[in-house]
Design a protein around this motif. Structure first.
Motif, PDB file in Angstrom:
ATOM      1  N   VAL A 214       0.285  -1.437  -0.297  1.00  0.00           N
ATOM      2  CA  VAL A 214      -0.422   0.256  -0.118  1.00  0.00           C
ATOM      3  C   VAL A 214       0.859   1.760   0.310  1.00  0.00           C
ATOM      4  O   VAL A 214       1.267   1.407   0.852  1.00  0.00           O
ATOM      5  CB  VAL A 214      -0.592  -0.122   1.663  1.00  0.00           C
ATOM      6  CG1 VAL A 214      -1.655   1.268   1.286  1.00  0.00           C
ATOM      7  CG2 VAL A 214      -1.934  -1.122   1.486  1.00  0.00           C
ATOM      8  N   VAL A 215       0.451   2.165  -0.642  1.00  0.00           N
ATOM      9  CA  VAL A 215       1.498   3.543  -1.004  1.00  0.00           C
ATOM     10  C   VAL A 215       0.511   4.506  -0.538  1.00  0.00           C
ATOM     11  O   VAL A 215      -0.179   4.588  -0.775  1.00  0.00           O
ATOM     12  CB  VAL A 215       1.921   3.366  -2.477  1.00  0.00           C
ATOM     13  CG1 VAL A 215       2.874   4.821  -2.258  1.00  0.00           C
ATOM     14  CG2 VAL A 215       2.614   2.332  -2.803  1.00  0.00           C
ATOM     15  N   PHE A 216       1.405   5.306   0.244  1.00  0.00           N
ATOM     16  CA  PHE A 216       0.762   6.636   1.004  1.00  0.00           C
ATOM     17  C   PHE A 216       1.916   7.675   0.686  1.00  0.00           C
ATOM     18  O   PHE A 216       2.795   7.683   0.211  1.00  0.00           O
ATOM     19  CB  PHE A 216       0.572   6.571   2.514  1.00  0.00           C
ATOM     20  CG  PHE A 216      -0.165   5.337   3.004  1.00  0.00           C
ATOM     21  CD1 PHE A 216      -1.540   5.329   3.534  1.00  0.00           C
ATOM     22  CD2 PHE A 216       0.683   4.067   3.467  1.00  0.00           C
ATOM     23  CE1 PHE A 216      -1.434   4.292   4.370  1.00  0.00           C
ATOM     24  CE2 PHE A 216       0.397   3.020   3.898  1.00  0.00           C
ATOM     25  CZ  PHE A 216      -1.106   3.251   4.695  1.00  0.00           C
ATOM     26  N   ARG A 217       0.689   9.114   0.331  1.00  0.00           N
ATOM     27  CA  ARG A 217       1.494  10.202   0.078  1.00  0.00           C
ATOM     28  C   ARG A 217       0.778  11.310   1.453  1.00  0.00           C
ATOM     29  O   ARG A 217      -0.083  11.433   0.965  1.00  0.00           O
ATOM     30  CB  ARG A 217       1.045  10.218  -1.326  1.00  0.00           C
ATOM     31  CG  ARG A 217       1.588  11.759  -1.956  1.00  0.00           C
ATOM     32  CD  ARG A 217       1.156  12.008  -3.469  1.00  0.00           C
ATOM     33  NE  ARG A 217       1.855  12.815  -3.681  1.00  0.00           N
ATOM     34  CZ  ARG A 217       1.512  14.459  -3.516  1.00  0.00           C
ATOM     35  NH1 ARG A 217       0.204  14.210  -3.094  1.00  0.00           N
ATOM     36  NH2 ARG A 217       2.077  15.272  -3.855  1.00  0.00           N
ATOM     37  N   GLU A 218       1.734  12.056   1.612  1.00  0.00           N
ATOM     38  CA  GLU A 218       1.646  12.600   2.234  1.00  0.00           C
ATOM     39  C   GLU A 218       0.740  13.859   2.012  1.00  0.00           C
ATOM     40  O   GLU A 218       1.507  14.580   0.610  1.00  0.00           O
ATOM     41  CB  GLU A 218       2.758  12.860   3.393  1.00  0.00           C
ATOM     42  CG  GLU A 218       2.432  14.004   4.082  1.00  0.00           C
ATOM     43  CD  GLU A 218       2.279  15.398   4.223  1.00  0.00           C
ATOM     44  OE1 GLU A 218       1.743  16.393   5.406  1.00  0.00           O
ATOM     45  OE2 GLU A 218       3.220  16.231   3.343  1.00  0.00           O
ATOM     46  N   GLU A 219      -0.239  14.541   2.317  1.00  0.00           N
ATOM     47  CA  GLU A 219      -1.079  15.851   1.563  1.00  0.00           C
ATOM     48  C   GLU A 219      -0.705  16.869   1.547  1.00  0.00           C
ATOM     49  O   GLU A 219      -0.022  17.854   0.525  1.00  0.00           O
ATOM     50  CB  GLU A 219      -2.072  16.579   2.897  1.00  0.00           C
ATOM     51  CG  GLU A 219      -3.266  14.972   2.128  1.00  0.00           C
ATOM     52  CD  GLU A 219      -4.279  15.994   3.073  1.00  0.00           C
ATOM     53  OE1 GLU A 219      -3.911  16.457   3.706  1.00  0.00           O
ATOM     54  OE2 GLU A 219      -5.523  14.497   3.063  1.00  0.00           O
ATOM     55  N   GLN A 220       0.804  17.738   2.325  1.00  0.00           N
ATOM     56  CA  GLN A 220       1.499  18.873   2.061  1.00  0.00           C
ATOM     57  C   GLN A 220       2.689  18.984   1.413  1.00  0.00           C
ATOM     58  O   GLN A 220       2.531  19.475   0.614  1.00  0.00           O
ATOM     59  CB  GLN A 220       2.079  19.426   3.600  1.00  0.00           C
ATOM     60  CG  GLN A 220       2.261  20.996   3.036  1.00  0.00           C
ATOM     61  CD  GLN A 220       2.667  21.314   4.581  1.00  0.00           C
ATOM     62  OE1 GLN A 220       2.524  21.169   6.207  1.00  0.00           O
ATOM     63  NE2 GLN A 220       2.789  22.816   4.384  1.00  0.00           N
ATOM     64  N   ASP A 221       3.598  17.733   1.848  1.00  0.00           N
ATOM     65  CA  ASP A 221       5.170  18.023   0.688  1.00  0.00           C
ATOM     66  C   ASP A 221       5.343  16.766  -0.258  1.00  0.00           C
ATOM     67  O   ASP A 221       5.940  16.260  -0.378  1.00  0.00           O
ATOM     68  CB  ASP A 221       6.345  18.012   2.598  1.00  0.00           C
ATOM     69  CG  ASP A 221       6.305  18.702   2.594  1.00  0.00           C
ATOM     70  OD1 ASP A 221       5.950  19.904   2.565  1.00  0.00           O
ATOM     71  OD2 ASP A 221       6.477  18.819   4.048  1.00  0.00           O
ATOM     72  N   GLY A 222       4.172  15.976  -0.042  1.00  0.00           N
ATOM     73  CA  GLY A 222       4.563  14.831  -0.626  1.00  0.00           C
ATOM     74  C   GLY A 222       5.418  13.086  -0.708  1.00  0.00           C
ATOM     75  O   GLY A 222       5.933  12.746  -2.244  1.00  0.00           O
ATOM     76  N   ASP A 223       5.922  13.463   1.282  1.00  0.00           N
ATOM     77  CA  ASP A 223       6.185  12.270   1.251  1.00  0.00           C
ATOM     78  C   ASP A 223       5.843  11.056   0.474  1.00  0.00           C
ATOM     79  O   ASP A 223       4.390  10.615   0.785  1.00  0.00           O
ATOM     80  CB  ASP A 223       6.439  12.074   2.430  1.00  0.00           C
ATOM     81  CG  ASP A 223       7.792  13.014   2.948  1.00  0.00           C
ATOM     82  OD1 ASP A 223       8.704  13.247   2.974  1.00  0.00           O
ATOM     83  OD2 ASP A 223       7.044  14.378   3.248  1.00  0.00           O
ATOM     84  N   LEU A 224       6.055  10.026   0.414  1.00  0.00           N
ATOM     85  CA  LEU A 224       5.860   7.912  -0.518  1.00  0.00           C
ATOM     86  C   LEU A 224       6.187   7.870   1.154  1.00  0.00           C
ATOM     87  O   LEU A 224       7.338   7.815   0.205  1.00  0.00           O
ATOM     88  CB  LEU A 224       6.059   8.424  -1.303  1.00  0.00           C
ATOM     89  CG  LEU A 224       6.141   8.921  -3.036  1.00  0.00           C
ATOM     90  CD1 LEU A 224       5.898   8.765  -4.266  1.00  0.00           C
ATOM     91  CD2 LEU A 224       4.282   9.764  -3.258  1.00  0.00           C
ATOM     92  N   VAL A 225       4.918   6.797   1.387  1.00  0.00           N
ATOM     93  CA  VAL A 225       5.645   6.052   2.390  1.00  0.00           C
ATOM     94  C   VAL A 225       4.942   4.671   1.843  1.00  0.00           C
ATOM     95  O   VAL A 225       3.058   4.655   1.475  1.00  0.00           O
ATOM     96  CB  VAL A 225       4.864   6.462   4.178  1.00  0.00           C
ATOM     97  CG1 VAL A 225       5.299   5.048   4.505  1.00  0.00           C
ATOM     98  CG2 VAL A 225       5.597   7.018   4.482  1.00  0.00           C
ATOM     99  N   VAL A 226       5.964   4.225   2.093  1.00  0.00           N
ATOM    100  CA  VAL A 226       5.300   2.468   1.879  1.00  0.00           C
ATOM    101  C   VAL A 226       5.118   0.904   3.189  1.00  0.00           C
ATOM    102  O   VAL A 226       6.167   1.001   3.692  1.00  0.00           O
ATOM    103  CB  VAL A 226       5.898   1.529   0.225  1.00  0.00           C
ATOM    104  CG1 VAL A 226       5.760   0.233   0.051  1.00  0.00           C
ATOM    105  CG2 VAL A 226       6.067   2.406  -0.683  1.00  0.00           C
ATOM    106  N   VAL A 227       4.005   0.648   2.468  1.00  0.00           N
ATOM    107  CA  VAL A 227       3.705  -0.659   3.790  1.00  0.00           C
ATOM    108  C   VAL A 227       3.491  -1.882   2.417  1.00  0.00           C
ATOM    109  O   VAL A 227       2.873  -1.980   2.220  1.00  0.00           O
ATOM    110  CB  VAL A 227       2.526  -0.541   4.625  1.00  0.00           C
ATOM    111  CG1 VAL A 227       2.450  -1.627   5.428  1.00  0.00           C
ATOM    112  CG2 VAL A 227       2.290   1.267   5.522  1.00  0.00           C
ATOM    113  N   GLN A 228       4.508  -3.084   3.227  1.00  0.00           N
ATOM    114  CA  GLN A 228       4.438  -4.024   2.562  1.00  0.00           C
ATOM    115  C   GLN A 228       4.136  -5.181   3.761  1.00  0.00           C
ATOM    116  O   GLN A 228       4.632  -4.935   4.569  1.00  0.00           O
ATOM    117  CB  GLN A 228       5.758  -4.440   2.037  1.00  0.00           C
ATOM    118  CG  GLN A 228       5.945  -3.507   0.917  1.00  0.00           C
ATOM    119  CD  GLN A 228       7.913  -3.661   0.171  1.00  0.00           C
ATOM    120  OE1 GLN A 228       8.873  -2.835   0.768  1.00  0.00           O
ATOM    121  NE2 GLN A 228       7.408  -4.517  -0.902  1.00  0.00           N
ATOM    122  N   ALA A 229       3.870  -6.564   3.282  1.00  0.00           N
ATOM    123  CA  ALA A 229       3.297  -6.977   3.540  1.00  0.00           C
ATOM    124  C   ALA A 229       3.562  -8.765   2.977  1.00  0.00           C
ATOM    125  O   ALA A 229       4.303  -8.792   1.486  1.00  0.00           O
ATOM    126  CB  ALA A 229       1.590  -7.082   3.900  1.00  0.00           C
TER     127      ALA A 229
END
Length: 303
Positions: free
Chosen positions: A200-215
Motif C-alpha cells: 500500500v502506498v501513502f502520500r503525505e498531503e502537504q509535502d508529498g512524501d511517499l510511504v510504502v507498507v509491505q506485507a
C-alpha cells in the motif's frame, strides 16, 4: 679543459630546479573524464594542463573491466591487472602469460588518483565530484540527488527525491492508482490483501512524501514493513510510525522507525524493523490495520 668546465657550470646555473618544477606540476595536474567545462587558468596554475580522455576504458582493468584501484600490477611486457585478477589468474598475465603480481605500476596508480569524475547523480543536479572508480564512495551513499524510484505498480519512473514527489502528484491520481493520502500524526485505518495486493502506498498531503507498507506472508504469519522513498542524505526528513493490527478482541501495536529506501524490493530485509502478525490474528486474506506516521524519527518508536 678549464674553459669547458666553466661553460658547463654556467649551463647548470641557467637550468631550472627540476625537482621543484616536477612537484609543482604533479601537485596541480588533474585528468578530467567527461567534463566539457572551460579551464580556468590562474597564475599559480600556469604550468598545469587539463586532460580529457576520449574513453574511461583505459582506466579499467582489462580482465574484469572494473575500475583499476591500488595496488595496480604490470607484467614484464607492461600489461596491467588489478590485484584481485592477479590472484584469479594465478599471477600469470592473461595476455602474454608472463609472471604478474610483483611489479607495481606506480604511474597508472598516480593517474587513477588524479582522475576526477562527476558524481553519478550529476544529471539529477549534483555538483560534487569523486575520484574515478569510487562512485560508490561515502558521498554517493548520502547524495541528496540519489535516484529514487516510483513505488506505484508498473511505473518505471526514477529521478531525484524532489522530482519523484512532483511526479507522483502529477502522474498518479488517488483513485486510479490507489494511493492513500495521510497527514502527519493523524491515525488512519487501511486494509491490505496479503495474497494479492501486498503493498500500500501513502502520500503525505502537504509535502508529498511517499510511504510504502509491505506485507510478507510466511508459514507462521505475516511480517509488515514501513519505508519511505527517499535518499539517505543528511537533512532529508526521517519518519517514525505507530503500526497496529486491529482485531475484534485483540490489538497488536508497535512503534517503528521508517527506513529511507530508494527503491521498493520484493524481498524482505530482515535487519530492518518490522511487525510480525501471527497466523491466529489473521482472518482470511484481508487484513485491517491502523497507521500513524510522524515527522520525527523517534516519536513513535517507544510505543
Amino acid at each position: 679543459m678549464a674553459d669547458r668546465e666553466r661553460t658547463l657550470s654556467r649551463k647548470r646555473q641557467r637550468l631550472p630546479p627540476l625537482l621543484e618544477e616536477s612537484e609543482s606540476v604533479t601537485a596541480t595536474r588533474m585528468a578530467t573524464v567527461g567534463d566539457d567545462s572551460e579551464d580556468v587558468v590562474t597564475e599559480a596554475q600556469s604550468k598545469t594542463q587539463s586532460v580529457k580522455l576520449q574513453s574511461s576504458d583505459v582506466l579499467d582493468c582489462p580482465i574484469c573491466f572494473e575500475p583499476l584501484k591500488k595496488p595496480i600490477y604490470q607484467c614484464t611486457n607492461g600489461h596491467l591487472s588489478c590485484s584481485s585478477c592477479c590472484k584469479k589468474m594465478n599471477n600469470r598475465c592473461s595476455f602474454c602469460r608472463s609472471p604478474i603480481g610483483d611489479i607495481r605500476c606506480r604511474a597508472m596508480e598516480k593517474v587513477i588518483e588524479a582522475t576526477i569524475v562527476p558524481c553519478p547523480n550529476a544529471k539529477y543536479g549534483c555538483k560534487e565530484s569523486t575520484t574515478y572508480g569510487n562512485e560508490s564512495s561515502s558521498h554517493e551513499k548520502v547524495c541528496v540527488f540519489a535516484r529514487c524510484f516510483c513505488p506505484v505498480q508498473n511505473c518505471n519512473y526514477g529521478g531525484s527525491y524532489t522530482d519523484l514527489k512532483g511526479h507522483a502528484n502529477a502522474a498518479h491520481s488517488w483513485k486510479e492508482y490507489g494511493l492513500i493520502s495521510f497527514v502527519f500524526d493523524r491515525p488512519l485505518i487501511f486494509g491490505m490483501d496479503i495474497n494479492k495486493k501486498k503493498m500500500v502506498v501513502f502520500r503525505e498531503e502537504q509535502d508529498g512524501d511517499l510511504v510504502v507498507v509491505q506485507a510478507f506472508k510466511g508459514t507462521e504469519g505475516v511480517s509488515v514493513t514501513v519505508s519511505c522513498i527517499a535518499p539517505l542524505a543528511p537533512g532529508i526528513r526521517k519518519l517514525s510510525c505507530s503500526l497496529a493490527k486491529l482485531n475484534q478482541y485483540t490489538t497488536l501495536r508497535l512503534g517503528l522507525r521508517v527506513k529511507n529506501i530508494q527503491k521498493v524490493s520484493e524481498q524482505m530485509q530482515f535487519e530492518d524493523g518490522f511487525m510480525f502478525i501471527p497466523s491466529y490474528m489473521l482472518s482470511g486474506d484481508h487484513m485491517k490495520m491502523q497507521i500513524c506516521i510522524g515527522s520525527d524519527e523517534y516519536k513513535y518508536i517507544h510505543i
